[in-house]
Design an enzyme around this catalytic site. Sequence first.
Site, short mmCIF file in Angstrom:
data_model
loop_
_atom_site.label_atom_id
_atom_site.label_comp_id
_atom_site.label_asym_id
_atom_site.label_seq_id
_atom_site.Cartn_x
_atom_site.Cartn_y
_atom_site.Cartn_z
CE1 TYR A 138 -23.83 22.31 -14.94
CE2 TYR A 138 -23.26 20.40 -16.23
CZ TYR A 138 -23.76 21.68 -16.15
OH TYR A 138 -24.19 22.31 -17.29
CE LYS A 189 -17.52 36.10 -17.75
NZ LYS A 189 -17.23 37.03 -18.87
CG ASP A 222 -17.25 36.42 -22.17
OD1 ASP A 222 -16.16 35.86 -21.93
OD2 ASP A 222 -17.52 37.55 -21.72
CG ASP A 246 -23.36 20.94 -20.64
OD1 ASP A 246 -23.52 20.31 -21.70
OD2 ASP A 246 -24.24 20.99 -19.76
CG ASP A 250 -25.06 21.17 -26.69
OD1 ASP A 250 -24.44 20.12 -26.41
OD2 ASP A 250 -26.30 21.28 -26.58
#
Length: 363
Positions: A138, A189, A222, A246, A250
């Site tokens: 971002y 990752k 993942d 992010d 959630d």
Amino acid sequence: MKTYRIATIPGDGIGKEVIPAGRQVLEQLAAADPGFRFEFENFDWGGDHYRAHGVMMPEAGLDALRDKDAILFGSAGDPQIPDHITLWGLRLKICQGFDQYANVRPTRILPGIDAPLKRCRREDLDWVIVRENTEGEYAGAGGRVHQGQPIEAATDVTLMTRAGVQRILRFAFNLARSRPRRLLTVVTKSNAQRHAMVMWDQIAREVASEFPDVSWDKELVDAMTARMVNRPASIDTVVATNLHADILSDLAAALAGSLGLAATANLDPERRYPSMFEPIHGSAFDIMGKGLANPLGTFWSLVMMLEHLGEAVAARQVMAAIEAVTADPRLHTRDLGGTATTLQVTAALCAWLRANPLLRAAA
Ligand code: ATP
């Protein structure tokens, strides 16, 4: 008497309902004469401001916030305005302008909440997710060329700096150290993203050597989603990039029962600028104006704000009030399967604070 100057920015959608509710809770808290008071200034920035002035917040907006002790933020998002404009024009402008590089998201299953994981006991899920908040995916690096042409191309570049990664990892290790389990999971990752994420891994090893008293492990993002569902008790503090955290937070909020309960702090740990506190949900236009918004995510963000201001006793009192409310199913809003309204939940929580003058005795 200490006065905390608080900026309130309700923003869009249900932000306009939950932020006034949050202010009401702070006013109730101050009414118990705890040795501090609040001075509020409200800023009507967001989608309506954009429609009237072409910008989500004024050019000099950050200057109006600079001398505040904290910012209480609702949400930015408007069905008539593209998401990248609402996000970049307001929330990210403040986060980046004030270098609020540590985004902290606690998750617990509160009393009385029917969380979706059937084998997960309340004590199995007590996490804090630390999200890098200024760079990564971002950072805003990238571009779009030849728009509308067959050769159109667009990039979003993940930008990681050694200084940025180092400071968020140090923050996360310190936070993990302050919690009883002293356990940190570093999420990356680095099998697929071979440059920035490999540097992240390397810096994690370096920073870890400064914290021999903190146990840590590494997880690919993942695999982390599966671990959160299958082995929640193996997790305590988590640190991840802007995008990864992010998404994970959630998921965490949903596993704890509802997005409507989840809170976050955007911290400048060096305290050069005001930090910003907000519920993690968005503007939720589908329920706007109906009195259905769960204000508890905002109230939990008040707890984080009070902790940041150094008012630990008051913070504990508001958290106790939240838990008293969630324990009573009659006070559950629709997202929790109940029928209570925003106003009813707020009134009940304020009544609990009135009836439990712990603060005055303990302060
Ligand atoms: P945005 O684009 O601003 O992120 P959104 O509507 O896409 O907003 P959220 O606001 O995060 O996303 O909401 C997702 C769903 O969760 C909504 O449809 C809403 O019904 C529900 N929800 C979110 N927050 C709350 C809340 N505080 N109380 C009740 N329901 C909520």
